[in-house]
Write a protein that holds these residues in place. Sequence first.
Motif, PDB file in Angstrom:
ATOM      1  N   UNK A   1       0.830  -1.202   0.000  1.00  0.00           N
ATOM      2  CA  UNK A   1       0.000   0.000   0.000  1.00  0.00           C
ATOM      3  C   UNK A   1       0.864   1.252   0.000  1.00  0.00           C
ATOM      4  N   UNK A   2       1.929   1.228   0.808  1.00  0.00           N
ATOM      5  CA  UNK A   2       2.844   2.380   0.853  1.00  0.00           C
ATOM      6  C   UNK A   2       3.505   2.583  -0.504  1.00  0.00           C
ATOM      7  N   UNK A   3       3.960   1.499  -1.121  1.00  0.00           N
ATOM      8  CA  UNK A   3       4.585   1.602  -2.438  1.00  0.00           C
ATOM      9  C   UNK A   3       3.598   2.160  -3.465  1.00  0.00           C
ATOM     10  N   UNK A   4       2.368   1.644  -3.435  1.00  0.00           N
ATOM     11  CA  UNK A   4       1.365   2.045  -4.424  1.00  0.00           C
ATOM     12  C   UNK A   4       0.969   3.503  -4.288  1.00  0.00           C
ATOM     13  N   UNK A   5       0.973   4.008  -3.057  1.00  0.00           N
ATOM     14  CA  UNK A   5       0.522   5.384  -2.822  1.00  0.00           C
ATOM     15  C   UNK A   5       1.650   6.402  -2.776  1.00  0.00           C
ATOM     16  N   UNK A   6       2.821   6.001  -2.298  1.00  0.00           N
ATOM     17  CA  UNK A   6       3.867   6.981  -2.013  1.00  0.00           C
ATOM     18  C   UNK A   6       5.126   6.857  -2.865  1.00  0.00           C
TER      19      UNK A   6
ATOM     20  N   UNK B   1       4.715   6.853  -7.964  1.00  0.00           N
ATOM     21  CA  UNK B   1       3.916   8.019  -8.317  1.00  0.00           C
ATOM     22  C   UNK B   1       4.632   8.802  -9.403  1.00  0.00           C
ATOM     23  N   UNK B   2       3.941   9.789  -9.962  1.00  0.00           N
ATOM     24  CA  UNK B   2       4.553  10.615 -11.002  1.00  0.00           C
ATOM     25  C   UNK B   2       5.583  11.581 -10.435  1.00  0.00           C
ATOM     26  N   UNK B   3       5.712  11.626  -9.126  1.00  0.00           N
ATOM     27  CA  UNK B   3       6.736  12.475  -8.506  1.00  0.00           C
ATOM     28  C   UNK B   3       8.093  11.788  -8.421  1.00  0.00           C
ATOM     29  N   UNK B   4       8.122  10.468  -8.629  1.00  0.00           N
ATOM     30  CA  UNK B   4       9.370   9.734  -8.473  1.00  0.00           C
ATOM     31  C   UNK B   4       9.860   9.212  -9.826  1.00  0.00           C
ATOM     32  N   UNK B   5      11.172   9.122 -10.026  1.00  0.00           N
ATOM     33  CA  UNK B   5      11.686   8.587 -11.295  1.00  0.00           C
ATOM     34  C   UNK B   5      11.203   7.176 -11.585  1.00  0.00           C
TER      35      UNK B   5
ATOM     36  N   UNK C   1       8.864   5.958 -14.776  1.00  0.00           N
ATOM     37  CA  UNK C   1       9.347   4.892 -15.653  1.00  0.00           C
ATOM     38  C   UNK C   1       8.348   3.737 -15.731  1.00  0.00           C
ATOM     39  N   UNK C   2       7.710   3.433 -14.618  1.00  0.00           N
ATOM     40  CA  UNK C   2       6.809   2.293 -14.558  1.00  0.00           C
ATOM     41  C   UNK C   2       5.435   2.570 -15.174  1.00  0.00           C
ATOM     42  N   UNK C   3       5.035   3.837 -15.233  1.00  0.00           N
ATOM     43  CA  UNK C   3       3.666   4.154 -15.655  1.00  0.00           C
ATOM     44  C   UNK C   3       3.270   3.520 -16.989  1.00  0.00           C
ATOM     45  N   UNK C   4       4.039   3.716 -18.075  1.00  0.00           N
ATOM     46  CA  UNK C   4       3.603   3.117 -19.344  1.00  0.00           C
ATOM     47  C   UNK C   4       3.583   1.594 -19.304  1.00  0.00           C
ATOM     48  N   UNK C   5       4.463   0.981 -18.524  1.00  0.00           N
ATOM     49  CA  UNK C   5       4.480  -0.472 -18.429  1.00  0.00           C
ATOM     50  C   UNK C   5       3.236  -0.976 -17.698  1.00  0.00           C
ATOM     51  N   UNK C   6       2.871  -0.284 -16.634  1.00  0.00           N
ATOM     52  CA  UNK C   6       1.696  -0.684 -15.863  1.00  0.00           C
ATOM     53  C   UNK C   6       0.422  -0.479 -16.665  1.00  0.00           C
ATOM     54  N   UNK C   7       0.380   0.598 -17.448  1.00  0.00           N
ATOM     55  CA  UNK C   7      -0.804   0.857 -18.256  1.00  0.00           C
ATOM     56  C   UNK C   7      -0.936  -0.126 -19.419  1.00  0.00           C
ATOM     57  N   UNK C   8       0.189  -0.659 -19.872  1.00  0.00           N
ATOM     58  CA  UNK C   8       0.156  -1.463 -21.082  1.00  0.00           C
ATOM     59  C   UNK C   8       0.170  -2.963 -20.881  1.00  0.00           C
TER      60      UNK C   8
ATOM     61  N   UNK D   1      -1.731   3.450  -7.176  1.00  0.00           N
ATOM     62  CA  UNK D   1      -2.978   3.283  -6.422  1.00  0.00           C
ATOM     63  C   UNK D   1      -4.181   3.939  -7.078  1.00  0.00           C
ATOM     64  N   UNK D   2      -3.972   4.731  -8.143  1.00  0.00           N
ATOM     65  CA  UNK D   2      -5.080   5.499  -8.722  1.00  0.00           C
ATOM     66  C   UNK D   2      -6.236   4.641  -9.182  1.00  0.00           C
ATOM     67  N   UNK D   3      -5.962   3.442  -9.696  1.00  0.00           N
ATOM     68  CA  UNK D   3      -7.037   2.585 -10.188  1.00  0.00           C
ATOM     69  C   UNK D   3      -7.557   1.647  -9.109  1.00  0.00           C
ATOM     70  N   UNK D   4      -6.992   1.765  -7.898  1.00  0.00           N
ATOM     71  CA  UNK D   4      -7.401   0.912  -6.787  1.00  0.00           C
ATOM     72  C   UNK D   4      -8.344   1.678  -5.865  1.00  0.00           C
TER      73      UNK D   4
END
Length: 360
Positions: free
Chosen positions: A219-224, A227-231, A235-242, A337-340
């Motif tokens: 939960x801490x990883x998913x929320x804190x 995030x788009x504030x961290x490198x 980096x993970x965002x497009x992989x998680x979305x795809x 966490x946005x989709x959770x």
Amino acid sequence: MSVATERVETAIVGAGQAGLSTGYHLAKRSRPFLILDEQRRVGDNWRRHYDSLRLYSPARLDGLPGMPFPAPPTTFPKKDQMADYLEEYASAHELPVRSGTRVERVSRNGDGYVVDCGRQRLEAENVVVATGTFGRPYTPEFARDLDSEIVQLHSSEYKNPSQLREGAVLVVGAAHSGADVAMDVADRHRTILCGRDTGQIPFDIEGPLALAVGLRAMSFLARRVLTLRTPIGRKMRPKIRGHGGPLLRFKRADLEEAGVERTTARVAGVRDGKPELHDGTILDVANVIWCTGFKQEFDWIDAPVIGADGWPEEERGVVKSAPGLYFTGLAFQYAFSSMLILGAGRDAEHVAKHIAEHVR
């Protein structure tokens, strides 16, 4: 045919956890709004899932702002419990939800928007699209070439094994939902699960160690952290979305023990009416369940807000190129966490605050 027109400051499209949380935070700021949802009852999107579905997070992490989930904190709610909770949440907070209302188009109207609902028409200063991560169920085009005797279901249509014919079942897509469905049918059918290995989390999500430490850490990883504030988050965002997520409740060992036949070869096409894998294997099956995910579909929004990747161009739900247009509940909108459920409240609060600060 005349169309009734009404005015509202903010129209929220979707009465799931994202839309209801947005309504809650707007109500706290005394801003008027209306939530539109095409389902007959609040929570019906959850009720439509397969019968055996349970949440992957314990009840203590499943509450929305202002109302904890009404179940023992270490239990994992069933999908109908989640549906009933959302319905109770809307009632308890007196959120104005207009059910049975399908939004057909959203378009610009001067400084505001027109929300076309067929026989109803709303003029709104703001529109919040809270339809979530799931769009149109995706199946490959060659699925239409399968023998007509083969029962085909997308995961969004699958309820339980009674829908299937006698004979083998091919489950296409080996992320956590595919594994869940494969386990659901394996005791009655020979079951083949195909698709790339998406990995698995290294602990039992319902075990005592996970409940004490593991899920809190996740939960801490998913929320804190993610995030788009961290490198690492960016980096993970497009992989998680795809891509599909790792195995959660059921792992590789569970699938093997249940007799599920696992192959990482993907379905490449159809030969003689039967599914053909990339390695040339022809599968003689009576049923195919497509756990192949969803494609985002925003062509009903008449505004140039969709990027080349098919996702809305927004910052934490705020669309700068179209003032007054917002999104909540997107995959990795701000964080993993946005989709959770546990992330719905924070993203909704940010959008509601922006609306309240920019009321014309």
